[in-house]
Motif scaffolding. Structure first.
Motif, short mmCIF file in Angstrom:
data_model
loop_
_atom_site.label_atom_id
_atom_site.label_comp_id
_atom_site.label_asym_id
_atom_site.label_seq_id
_atom_site.Cartn_x
_atom_site.Cartn_y
_atom_site.Cartn_z
N ARG A 44 0.87 -1.60 0.42
CA ARG A 44 -0.63 0.14 -0.23
C ARG A 44 0.88 1.10 0.43
O ARG A 44 0.70 1.82 -0.69
CB ARG A 44 -1.06 -0.23 1.13
N LEU A 45 1.94 0.72 0.92
CA LEU A 45 3.21 2.45 0.72
C LEU A 45 3.70 2.62 -0.42
O LEU A 45 3.68 3.92 -0.69
CB LEU A 45 3.88 2.10 1.77
N ILE A 46 4.12 1.55 -0.97
CA ILE A 46 4.67 1.89 -2.10
C ILE A 46 3.23 2.52 -3.51
O ILE A 46 4.05 3.34 -4.24
CB ILE A 46 4.74 0.35 -3.36
N CYS A 47 2.00 1.87 -3.75
CA CYS A 47 1.43 2.43 -4.32
C CYS A 47 1.17 3.55 -4.21
O CYS A 47 0.56 4.38 -4.97
CB CYS A 47 0.12 1.88 -4.36
N GLY A 48 0.97 4.63 -3.10
CA GLY A 48 0.40 5.59 -2.59
C GLY A 48 2.36 6.39 -2.87
O GLY A 48 1.52 7.69 -2.97
N ASP A 49 2.86 6.10 -2.82
CA ASP A 49 4.12 7.03 -2.19
C ASP A 49 5.39 5.99 -3.43
O ASP A 49 6.89 5.49 -2.76
CB ASP A 49 4.81 7.13 -1.48
N PRO A 50 4.91 5.50 -5.12
CA PRO A 50 6.38 4.79 -5.90
C PRO A 50 7.44 5.54 -6.06
O PRO A 50 8.28 4.68 -6.03
CB PRO A 50 5.51 5.10 -7.21
N LEU A 51 8.12 6.88 -5.21
CA LEU A 51 9.25 7.46 -5.61
C LEU A 51 9.76 6.83 -4.71
O LEU A 51 11.40 6.84 -4.32
CB LEU A 51 9.46 8.57 -5.62
N ASP A 52 9.24 7.00 -3.11
CA ASP A 52 10.15 6.28 -2.25
C ASP A 52 10.48 4.85 -2.28
O ASP A 52 9.77 3.22 -1.64
CB ASP A 52 9.36 6.20 -1.06
N LEU A 53 12.14 4.36 -2.42
CA LEU A 53 12.30 2.70 -2.99
C LEU A 53 12.36 2.39 -1.12
O LEU A 53 13.23 1.63 -1.72
CB LEU A 53 13.77 3.43 -3.67
N GLY A 54 12.78 3.22 -0.73
CA GLY A 54 12.93 2.33 1.16
C GLY A 54 11.49 2.00 1.72
O GLY A 54 12.03 0.31 1.78
N PHE A 55 10.39 1.82 0.70
CA PHE A 55 9.72 0.54 1.09
C PHE A 55 9.65 0.05 -0.33
O PHE A 55 9.17 -1.14 0.52
CB PHE A 55 7.88 1.40 0.73
N CYS A 56 10.46 -0.34 -1.60
CA CYS A 56 10.63 -1.30 -1.91
C CYS A 56 11.67 -1.54 -1.34
O CYS A 56 11.80 -2.90 -0.94
CB CYS A 56 10.52 -0.54 -3.52
N SER A 57 12.96 -1.56 -1.32
CA SER A 57 13.75 -2.05 -0.64
C SER A 57 13.12 -3.56 1.19
O SER A 57 13.54 -3.73 0.75
CB SER A 57 14.28 -1.36 0.50
N ALA A 58 12.74 -2.92 1.54
CA ALA A 58 11.32 -3.06 2.88
C ALA A 58 10.92 -4.28 2.37
O ALA A 58 11.53 -5.65 3.28
CB ALA A 58 10.80 -2.56 3.54
N PHE A 59 9.84 -4.01 1.09
CA PHE A 59 9.13 -5.05 1.74
C PHE A 59 10.01 -5.75 0.09
O PHE A 59 9.89 -7.51 0.74
CB PHE A 59 8.04 -4.40 -0.39
N GLY A 60 11.20 -5.53 -0.83
CA GLY A 60 12.13 -7.06 -1.17
C GLY A 60 12.59 -7.91 0.54
O GLY A 60 13.15 -9.24 -0.36
#
Length: 242
Positions: A44-60
């Motif tokens: 949800r955070l990635i979809c809401g703020d796709p430019l914050d790659l920290g969420f992608c790093s954490a999800f991965g």
């Protein structure tokens, strides 16, 4: 923007910390439950703020652990979950990879990519490492993990396979977040592997990962330990494919 992002961040950190606590205590069922919750919030955070790659790093990071845990589950019907979670992890790591998963782009990505910062910390509270090298290596390692699972499990062709562009376009068309959208990540395929059968896809993933590690090692900004470890896992995977 996701509703109440500050509250979502706190929930993601809470569930992520719980993943590590249950993993350390070998409470695998509870670990899997916490991982699923953390992934849902981070998505949800990635979809809401796709430019914050920290969420992608954490999800991965969480999906990697979830996949590893699921790989030991022997119950009928659950065997596919480790591979599905490995695809979700690769989707997240690829979003953060400045090279776009192409070894030919690694040198330029490491030397010229813009600085990436995030306020989303590690789950132990420290600052999250968002250096280009770390993001390239994370995506390469995710390729190796998925390739190894493909070599072991030999799943059939995925009729719902989606490339990064197809998946991202689908998510952008959503007027709001749907929890079922997260399942789309289980069908993520790299652009280079989407048209391949399972053996050729695994081989392509291994080749891309090993080359990326070799380039990072040759640049000299990291030691060769990562490249050596990648070569060892690549050899094991290739043996399964032969």
């Amino acid at each position: 923007m996701a509703k109440d992002p500050a509250r979502l961040r706190e929930k993601a950190l809470k569930y992520g910390r719980s993943v590590y606590e249950h993993l350390e205590a070998e409470r695998h069922a509870r670990m899997a439950s916490a991982a699923g919750r953390a992934e849902a919030v981070l998505f949800r955070l990635i979809c809401g703020d796709p430019l914050d790659l920290g969420f992608c790093s954490a999800f991965g990071e969480i999906a990697d652990l979830h996949s590893y845990s699921a790989s030991g589950v022997q119950f009928k019907g659950f065997a596919h979950m480790s591979g599905a979670l490995a695809r979700a992890a690769l989707w997240a790591h690829d979003r953060a990879d400045p090279s776009g998963g192409d070894p030919a782009n690694v040198v330029q990505a490491v030397r010229e990519s813009a600085a990436v910062t995030t306020d989303f910390p590690r789950f132990d509270g420290g600052a999250r490492d968002m250096s280009p090298e770390t993001r390239v290596i994370a995506a390469a390692d995710a390729r190796l993990r998925l390739a190894h699972l493909l070599a072991k499990q030999r799943p059939g062709r995925d009729k719902k396979a989606m490339t990064p562009d197809q998946l991202n376009r689908t998510l952008r068309t959503r007027d709001k977040f749907y929890s079922s959208d997260e399942e789309l990540l289980h069908h993520f395929h790299t652009a280079s592997g989407v048209a391949l059968d399972v053996v050729d896809e695994a081989q392509a993933l291994v080749q891309e990962a090993v080359e990326a590690h070799r380039v990072i090692g040759a640049i000299g900004s990291r030691g060769m330990e990562d490249a050596i470890r990648a070569e060892e896992l690549a050899s094991t995977t290739r043996a399964l494919l032969d």
